[in-house]
Design a protein around this motif. Structure first.
Motif, mmCIF file in Angstrom:
data_model
loop_
_atom_site.group_PDB
_atom_site.id
_atom_site.type_symbol
_atom_site.label_atom_id
_atom_site.label_comp_id
_atom_site.label_asym_id
_atom_site.label_seq_id
_atom_site.Cartn_x
_atom_site.Cartn_y
_atom_site.Cartn_z
ATOM 1 N N THR A 128 0.830 -1.208 0.000
ATOM 2 C CA THR A 128 0.000 0.000 0.000
ATOM 3 C C THR A 128 0.866 1.260 0.000
ATOM 4 O OG1 THR A 128 -1.715 -1.196 1.226
ATOM 5 C CG2 THR A 128 -1.832 1.208 1.235
ATOM 6 N N LYS A 129 1.997 1.200 0.663
ATOM 7 C CA LYS A 129 2.893 2.355 0.697
ATOM 8 C C LYS A 129 3.443 2.651 -0.687
ATOM 9 C CE LYS A 129 6.821 4.244 3.248
ATOM 10 N NZ LYS A 129 7.841 3.978 4.291
ATOM 11 N N ARG A 130 3.779 1.612 -1.453
ATOM 12 C CA ARG A 130 4.296 1.830 -2.806
ATOM 13 C C ARG A 130 3.187 2.366 -3.724
ATOM 14 N NH1 ARG A 130 6.741 -3.223 -1.768
ATOM 15 N NH2 ARG A 130 5.182 -4.267 -3.077
ATOM 16 N N LEU A 131 1.974 1.829 -3.517
ATOM 17 C CA LEU A 131 0.861 2.307 -4.347
ATOM 18 C C LEU A 131 0.539 3.771 -4.040
ATOM 19 C CD1 LEU A 131 -1.516 -0.789 -4.236
ATOM 20 C CD2 LEU A 131 -0.111 -0.032 -6.170
ATOM 21 N N LEU A 132 0.696 4.113 -2.736
ATOM 22 C CA LEU A 132 0.434 5.504 -2.362
ATOM 23 C C LEU A 132 1.444 6.438 -3.009
ATOM 24 C CD1 LEU A 132 -1.128 7.584 -0.692
ATOM 25 C CD2 LEU A 132 0.443 7.108 1.211
ATOM 26 N N GLU A 133 2.683 5.998 -3.117
ATOM 27 C CA GLU A 133 3.695 6.827 -3.768
ATOM 28 C C GLU A 133 3.392 6.996 -5.260
ATOM 29 O OE1 GLU A 133 7.276 4.766 -2.952
ATOM 30 O OE2 GLU A 133 7.415 5.428 -0.843
ATOM 31 N N GLY A 134 2.753 5.993 -5.866
ATOM 32 C CA GLY A 134 2.393 6.097 -7.292
ATOM 33 C C GLY A 134 1.028 6.723 -7.524
ATOM 34 N N GLY A 135 0.316 7.061 -6.433
ATOM 35 C CA GLY A 135 -0.991 7.691 -6.547
ATOM 36 C C GLY A 135 -2.125 6.726 -6.737
ATOM 37 N N ALA A 136 -1.871 5.411 -6.539
ATOM 38 C CA ALA A 136 -2.911 4.405 -6.748
ATOM 39 C C ALA A 136 -3.613 4.025 -5.459
ATOM 40 C CB ALA A 136 -2.304 3.159 -7.405
ATOM 41 N N ALA A 137 -3.222 4.585 -4.326
ATOM 42 C CA ALA A 137 -3.852 4.279 -3.029
ATOM 43 C C ALA A 137 -3.985 5.570 -2.226
ATOM 44 C CB ALA A 137 -3.029 3.255 -2.253
ATOM 45 N N THR A 138 -4.832 5.492 -1.227
ATOM 46 C CA THR A 138 -5.078 6.679 -0.406
ATOM 47 C C THR A 138 -4.323 6.575 0.925
ATOM 48 O OG1 THR A 138 -7.022 5.706 0.646
ATOM 49 C CG2 THR A 138 -7.356 6.931 -1.422
ATOM 50 N N GLN A 139 -4.201 7.698 1.599
ATOM 51 C CA GLN A 139 -3.529 7.735 2.899
ATOM 52 C C GLN A 139 -4.330 6.972 3.952
ATOM 53 O OE1 GLN A 139 -0.560 9.030 3.475
ATOM 54 N NE2 GLN A 139 -0.610 8.432 5.674
ATOM 55 N N ASP A 145 -3.833 -0.251 6.942
ATOM 56 C CA ASP A 145 -2.930 -1.401 6.827
ATOM 57 C C ASP A 145 -1.851 -1.367 7.914
ATOM 58 O OD1 ASP A 145 -4.380 -2.243 4.683
ATOM 59 O OD2 ASP A 145 -3.016 -1.403 3.174
ATOM 60 N N GLU A 146 -1.335 -0.192 8.251
ATOM 61 C CA GLU A 146 -0.318 -0.076 9.296
ATOM 62 C C GLU A 146 -0.908 -0.413 10.683
ATOM 63 O OE1 GLU A 146 1.183 3.849 8.897
ATOM 64 O OE2 GLU A 146 2.653 3.315 7.337
ATOM 65 N N ALA A 147 -2.177 -0.049 10.912
ATOM 66 C CA ALA A 147 -2.831 -0.390 12.172
ATOM 67 C C ALA A 147 -2.989 -1.897 12.301
ATOM 68 C CB ALA A 147 -4.181 0.307 12.271
ATOM 69 N N GLN A 148 -3.359 -2.561 11.192
ATOM 70 C CA GLN A 148 -3.464 -4.022 11.227
ATOM 71 C C GLN A 148 -2.102 -4.673 11.500
ATOM 72 O OE1 GLN A 148 -5.327 -5.333 7.615
ATOM 73 N NE2 GLN A 148 -7.352 -4.520 8.158
ATOM 74 N N GLN A 149 -1.041 -4.072 10.947
ATOM 75 C CA GLN A 149 0.306 -4.595 11.176
ATOM 76 C C GLN A 149 0.693 -4.477 12.649
ATOM 77 O OE1 GLN A 149 3.297 -2.737 8.754
ATOM 78 N NE2 GLN A 149 4.999 -3.819 9.765
ATOM 79 N N ARG A 150 0.384 -3.315 13.252
ATOM 80 C CA ARG A 150 0.710 -3.141 14.667
ATOM 81 C C ARG A 150 -0.122 -4.072 15.547
ATOM 82 N NH1 ARG A 150 0.789 2.335 12.969
ATOM 83 N NH2 ARG A 150 -1.337 2.643 13.771
ATOM 84 N N THR A 151 -1.378 -4.293 15.175
ATOM 85 C CA THR A 151 -2.231 -5.205 15.932
ATOM 86 C C THR A 151 -1.695 -6.630 15.884
ATOM 87 O OG1 THR A 151 -4.166 -3.826 15.534
ATOM 88 C CG2 THR A 151 -4.561 -6.100 16.201
ATOM 89 N N ALA A 152 -1.280 -7.052 14.676
ATOM 90 C CA ALA A 152 -0.721 -8.400 14.519
ATOM 91 C C ALA A 152 0.578 -8.543 15.310
ATOM 92 C CB ALA A 152 -0.495 -8.700 13.048
#
Length: 385
Positions: A128-139, A145-152
């Motif tokens: 998602t971070k790479r897609l955000l840099e290319g403009g294909a994803a939102t903040q 996704d980062e919250a799910q990573q911290r939860t896991a």
């Protein structure tokens, strides 16, 4: 008629002779009685000792109880079935050594699942971070996704901590007690497994009267004697003084630290404690056997020459000065071994009765016989027969 007069005269003469003989015998016995009365009762055989001056180290005596410097009851924090027991009763263990392992197969499976979720969340977050840099994803999508990573990651950490608690370890080095669990047993939280005591250094707790508070301060040397050490004294120091006075006993509680490298002390033991004071005082000492104890006071029989009314020394049948016992009431001080200090009543060099004092009275004649004496010692070690 004349015959009767002669016979009567003979009988009368015999009566007078017999009466004279009896009178002499009775007079002699009366004389013996008066002489015995003047001589008094026969002397009592006693053993004596000489009161002497000695210099004793000042000390305060008390009764104490041995306590562990560090001691705990080992128990499990979370429930589980005993999978392995890694210690023996009474063993010496190191800090962090594994004692008991509980079954953690369920937690291990949950940890594998959590680790898989963490790996997926990490990969998704990076994509998602790479897609955000290319403009294909939102903040917002990246933050989710980062919250799910911290939860896991938190789930993985919690499961690892739970698995770690399935292993019971020794919190510090020491000697274990008797094992109270068995293999395969289900343990509820807080089930006692064994005890662990650190025996390298122990505490001895004791109490002193409140008036002695200023004499026993932190750092004052102490000597601890227990029966298990066969009278050998263990050295220590006062480590702490309780700031409060017990209102019931008017005593203050003290704690001393004692080196127990030889492991002769065990928590719960009874101990005799002596607080060694820096001051040394001269004292008059006598054997403790010379003291006659009674409800009205303690006394000692002093042997001295017998004197008549004019003050002259009376001689005995052997030509030596006759001796009598004088009862002297005394005030006792501290005791050391077979000796006791006399605070008042006895002077240095006086001869006191040690053996046979129980049969004396004030002014009784005595005959000193020290052929058989009981040796007194400051550090007695009687034979156990």
């Amino acid at each position: 008629m004349r015959r009767y007069l002669i016979a009567a005269s003979i009988v009368l003469g015999l009566f007078v002779i017999l009466a004279g003989v009896k009178f002499k015998q009775i007079s002699k016995l009366i004389g013996f009685g008066k002489a015995a009365e003047l001589a008094g009762p026969p002397p009592e055989a006693v053993g004596t000792a000489i009161a002497s001056t000695d210099t004793w180290q000042g000390e305060l005596s008390a009764v104490g109880s041995v306590a562990a410097a560090r001691g705990v009851t080992i128990s499990n924090e979370i429930p589980g079935v005993v999978k392995a027991i890694r210690f023996e009763s009474g063993a010496v263990v190191k800090a962090g050594q594994v004692l008991v392992e509980l079954d953690s197969s369920v937690e291990l499976a949950q940890l594998a699942s959590a680790q898989a979720r963490l790996q997926l969340a990490t990969t998704t977050g990076a994509r998602t971070k790479r897609l955000l840099e290319g403009g294909a994803a939102t903040q917002v999508q990246l933050e989710g996704d980062e919250a799910q990573q911290r939860t896991a990651a938190a789930d993985v950490t919690a499961l690892r901590a739970q698995i770690s608690k399935k292993t019971v370890r020794a919190p510090f080095a020491g000697r274990l007690g008797i094992r109270s669990i068995n293999l395969g047993q289900y343990l509820n939280p807080g089930t006692p497994i064994t005890v662990l005591e650190s025996l390298g250094s122990l505490y001895v707790d004791f109490s002193l009267p409140q008036q002695l508070l200023g004499q026993a301060v932190v750092g004052t040397p102490v000597r601890v004697v227990i029966a298990a050490a066969k009278g050998e004294a263990l050295e220590g120091k006062v480590a702490a003084v309780d700031p409060t006075i017990d209102a019931g006993t008017r005593t203050i509680k003290l704690r001393a630290t004692v080196d127990n490298a030889s492991e002769r002390l065990r928590p719960g033991m009874f101990a005799n404690v002596s607080v060694v004071l820096p001051k040394q005082e001269p004292v008059v000492t006598v054997p403790a056997m010379s003291v006659v104890r009674a409800p009205f006071g303690d006394s000692v029989y002093v042997v001295e020459p017998k004197k008549d009314k004019s003050g002259a020394v009376v001689k005995g049948p052997d030509g030596q000065p006759a001796k009598v016992a004088r009862q002297q009431f005394v005030r006792l001080g501290p005791s050391r071994g077979d000796f006791v200090a006399i605070a008042d009543g006895i002077k240095n060099g006086e001869e006191v009765v040690v053996q046979g004092a129980f049969k004396l009275r004030n002014g009784a004649p005595v005959a000193v016989n020290n052929s058989i004496t009981l040796k007194a010692s400051l550090d007695p070690h009687p034979a156990n027969r």
